[in-house]
Design a protein around this motif. Structure first.
Motif, mmCIF file in Angstrom:
data_model
loop_
_atom_site.group_PDB
_atom_site.id
_atom_site.type_symbol
_atom_site.label_atom_id
_atom_site.label_comp_id
_atom_site.label_asym_id
_atom_site.label_seq_id
_atom_site.Cartn_x
_atom_site.Cartn_y
_atom_site.Cartn_z
ATOM 1 N N GLY A 49 -8.840 1.037 2.486
ATOM 2 C CA GLY A 49 -7.737 0.950 1.514
ATOM 3 C C GLY A 49 -6.569 0.118 2.021
ATOM 4 O O GLY A 49 -5.490 0.149 1.406
ATOM 5 N N ARG A 51 -3.888 -2.489 2.379
ATOM 6 C CA ARG A 51 -3.317 -3.472 1.451
ATOM 7 C C ARG A 51 -2.421 -4.428 2.227
ATOM 8 O O ARG A 51 -1.783 -4.043 3.205
ATOM 9 N N LYS A 227 -6.995 6.153 6.407
ATOM 10 C CA LYS A 227 -6.414 6.644 5.153
ATOM 11 C C LYS A 227 -5.559 7.888 5.394
ATOM 12 O O LYS A 227 -4.498 8.049 4.798
ATOM 13 N N THR A 232 1.123 10.125 1.787
ATOM 14 C CA THR A 232 0.731 10.557 0.441
ATOM 15 C C THR A 232 -0.796 10.456 0.322
ATOM 16 O O THR A 232 -1.414 9.623 0.988
ATOM 17 N N PRO A 233 -1.422 11.271 -0.534
ATOM 18 C CA PRO A 233 -2.885 11.245 -0.649
ATOM 19 C C PRO A 233 -3.409 9.894 -1.136
ATOM 20 O O PRO A 233 -4.513 9.491 -0.790
ATOM 21 N N GLU A 234 -2.590 9.158 -1.893
ATOM 22 C CA GLU A 234 -3.062 7.876 -2.444
ATOM 23 C C GLU A 234 -2.895 6.732 -1.460
ATOM 24 O O GLU A 234 -3.469 5.654 -1.646
ATOM 25 N N GLY A 235 -2.101 6.920 -0.425
ATOM 26 C CA GLY A 235 -1.767 5.812 0.487
ATOM 27 C C GLY A 235 -2.821 5.617 1.555
ATOM 28 O O GLY A 235 -3.804 6.353 1.636
ATOM 29 N N ALA A 236 -2.615 4.585 2.385
ATOM 30 C CA ALA A 236 -3.538 4.308 3.490
ATOM 31 C C ALA A 236 -2.784 3.686 4.648
ATOM 32 O O ALA A 236 -2.161 2.632 4.506
ATOM 33 N N GLY A 258 4.371 5.643 2.706
ATOM 34 C CA GLY A 258 4.678 6.722 1.771
ATOM 35 C C GLY A 258 5.769 7.660 2.257
ATOM 36 O O GLY A 258 6.130 8.608 1.559
ATOM 37 N N ASP A 301 5.646 3.450 -0.614
ATOM 38 C CA ASP A 301 4.290 2.902 -0.696
ATOM 39 C C ASP A 301 4.245 2.018 -1.942
ATOM 40 O O ASP A 301 5.090 2.146 -2.836
ATOM 41 N N ASP A 303 2.520 1.606 -4.836
ATOM 42 C CA ASP A 303 2.528 2.052 -6.231
ATOM 43 C C ASP A 303 3.751 2.902 -6.584
ATOM 44 O O ASP A 303 4.375 2.672 -7.631
ATOM 45 N N LYS A 307 6.452 1.940 -9.410
ATOM 46 C CA LYS A 307 6.705 2.852 -10.521
ATOM 47 C C LYS A 307 8.203 3.151 -10.658
ATOM 48 O O LYS A 307 8.715 3.361 -11.768
#
Ligand code: SF4
Length: 425
Positions: A49, A51, A227, A232-236, A258, A301, A303, A307
Motif C-alpha cells: 500500500g 503511496r 501496513k 489508521t487502519p486505512e494507512g500504510a 495518519g 494521511d 485520504d 477529505k
C-alpha cells in the motif's frame, strides 16, 4: 520498530556504511536476489500500500506496473530529489542522515523493474546530500551491491547522481526528464506517460527519495508489517514530517502515517512558541490549502487530509500563529510560484503575476471588494494550466478565500492589515 527511515540512532551525521551493514543494511537486497523474483518484489510493494511520498500520493506498485514488460531496449528509474518547496526539507535530512537506504531502495526497485541504469536527480543546493550519495554509491560498488553481477546474480546496475541547475519545475517528472536530457525543463504533454515513453523515449519510472527509501523495509519485513505501522487502519507505513514556523521545536521527524496534526505539533514539536497561539498551518507543502484549529484532529494521511479540504503533499508543515497576516502569507507563496513558472503556457505565465498583483494591492490596503471574485475566478481557471504548478499555486489562495475571507475583507474595508493593527494594540 516503528521507524524505518530514521531508525539509526543519530541524526547529527551520516550513518557510515559499516554501521548500515551492521544494522541489517543491504540484507533485503541480498535476500531478494537470492530468493525472490522481480515480480515478487513488485508484488510486495503493491501489497504494502506504499503511496508516493513526493506529494501526489500515487500508489507506488501500481506506477511500476505500468511499465510494459516486453518492450526492447533499456528502461530507467529516476529518483526525484529536486526538493525545492518552501517548508519542505525531508529528503535533504534523509540523505544527509542515511544515503545508503536510498541506494539499497533504488537497487531493489531496479531489480523489480528490470532497470540497469538509474539516476538520482538532485537539487543543486543539496551539496552535502549529493556528496553523501556519491560516497555511498562508491562504497556499495566496492562491496558488490552495485555494478555487474550484484551479489553473484545476473543483475547489473549503475547509479548516477545528476546535480540539477535548480528550478522548481524540475520536480515535475516530465520536466525533470527534459532537464536530464539536457534540454529546457518544460513539462511534456501526457500521454504518452513516462512509464511507456520517458527518458530518451524509453520506459521510465520516477519516484521520490522517501518513497524509494521505504522499499528495503517492505522487502525485509513484508507488506503486512509495513501496513501495520500506520496510525489508521486505512494507512500504510510511516511518514516524514518536516515542521517549521511558530512552534517550539521545528524539526523533521518520522511518525506513523495518519498521526493527527495536533499531536505532531503539541507532542512532538513542543507546542507553540511562548506567547503564540495556533492560527493556521500549511499541512503538506507550499501548494496545499491551509488548515486551522478545526483540523487539529485530522489524521495526517492522504485520504483524510484530502477529505478535510487540503493535501498531505510532501508533509512539509508550516505553522502560523496569531500574528500572521494570512494575506501576506499567501502573497509570499504566490510570489514564489509566479517566479518559478516555466512560462510555457499563458494561464500560468500571465495568471500568476496577476494574482500576485491583486494580493499585493489587498495586502497594502488598496484592494477592492471586486478583487475577491477575481481571485476566485483565477482559482478555478488556473486548474486548466498545462501542469500542476499553477493549480498548486492556487491551493493557498483557495484556502485563504474559504477560511479567511473575513480577514481579506477587513484589509479592504479598513485599508490596512487588521492583524498588524491588533498586534500594535
Ligand atoms: S502551468 Fe506553469 S509551470 Fe506548468 S507548463 Fe504552464 S507555465 Fe509551465
Amino acid at each position: 520498530m516503528s521507524q524505518i527511515l530514521f531508525r539509526h540512532d543519530r541524526l547529527d551525521r551520516a550513518v557510515t556504511f559499516a554501521e548500515y551493514r551492521a544494522q541489517g543494511g543491504f540484507r533485503a537486497l541480498e535476500t531478494a536476489l537470492a530468493d525472490l523474483s522481480p515480480d515478487a518484489v513488485q508484488q510486495a510493494v503493491i501489497d504494502s500500500g506504499l503511496r508516493g511520498r513526493g506529494g501526489a500520493g500515487f500508489p507506488t506498485g501500481k506506477k511500476w506496473s505500468f511499465v510494459p514488460r516486453n518492450l526492447p531496449g533499456p528502461r530507467y528509474l529516476i529518483c526525484n530529489c529536486d526538493e525545492m518547496e518552501p517548508g519542505t526539507y525531508k529528503d535533504r535530512v534523509l540523505l544527509e542522515h542515511n544515503p545508503h537506504l536510498l541506494v539499497e531502495g533504488m537497487a531493489l526497485a531496479c531489480y523489480a523493474l528490470g532497470v540497469e541504469h538509474a539516476f538520482i536527480f538532485i537539487r543543486r543546493g543539496y551539496e552535502l546530500a549529493a556528496l553523501n550519495l556519491k560516497s555511498s554509491i562508491a562504497e556499495a560498488h566496492k562491496a558488490g551491491f552495485l555494478g555487474a553481477n550484484i551479489c553473484g546474480s545476473t543483475f547489473n546496475l549503475d547509479l548516477d547522481v545528476h546535480q540539477s541547475a535548480g528550478r522548481y519545475i524540475c520536480g515535475e517528472e516530465t520536466a525533470l526528464m527534459n532537464a536530464l536530457e539536457g534540454i529546457r525543463a518544460n513539462p511534456r504533454s501526457k500521454p504518452p506517460f513516462p512509464a511507456v515513453k520517458g527518458l530518451w523515449g524509453q520506459p521510465t519510472v520516477v519516484n521520490n527519495v522517501e518513497t524509494l527509501a521505504n522499499i528495503p523495509a517492505i522487502v525485509a519485513h513484508g507488506p503486512d508489517w509495513f501496513k501495520a505501522l500506520a496510525a489508521t487502519p486505512e494507512g500504510a507505513g510511516t511518514k516524514l514530517f518536516c515542521v517549521s514556523g511558530h512552534v517550539q521545536r521545528p524539526l523533521c521527524l518520522e511518525l506513523p502515517i495518519g498521526t493527527p496534526l495536533g499531536e505532531i505539533i503539541d507532542s512532538h514539536c513542543g507546542g507553540m512558541r511562548p506567547g503564540s497561539t495556533f492560527k493556521a498551518c500549511i499541512p503538506g507543502g507550499a501548494s496545499t490549502p491551509y488548515f486551522t484549529r478545526d483540523h487539529w484532529t485530522v489524521p495526517m494521511d492522504f485520504d483524510p487530509v484530502a477529505k478535510a479540504g487540503s493535501r498531505l503533499g510532501t508533509g512539509g508543515i508550516v505553522v502560523f500563529d496569531q500574528t500572521t497576516c494570512m494575506v501576506a502569507a499567501t502573497l509570499n507563496l504566490v510570489r514564489f510560484f509566479a517566479r518559478e513558472s516555466c512560462g510555457w503556457c499563458t494561464p500560468c505565465r500571465e495568471g500568476l503575476p496577476f494574482v500576485r498583483h491583486i494580493l499585493e494591492r489587498i495586502e497594502a490596503g488598496r484592494g477592492d471588494m471586486a478583487d475577491i471574485e477575481v481571485l476566485r475566478e483565477h482559482v478555478a481557471k488556473l486548474n486548466y494550466a498545462f501542469c500542476a504548478l499553477a493549480p498548486g499555486a492556487m491551493g493557498p489562495v483557495e484556502g485563504l478565500l474559504r477560511l479567511f475571507e473575513d480577514e481579506v475583507r477587513e484589509h479592504i474595508t479598513r485599508g490596512k492589515c487588521p492583524v498588524r493593527l491588533t498586534a500594535k494594540g
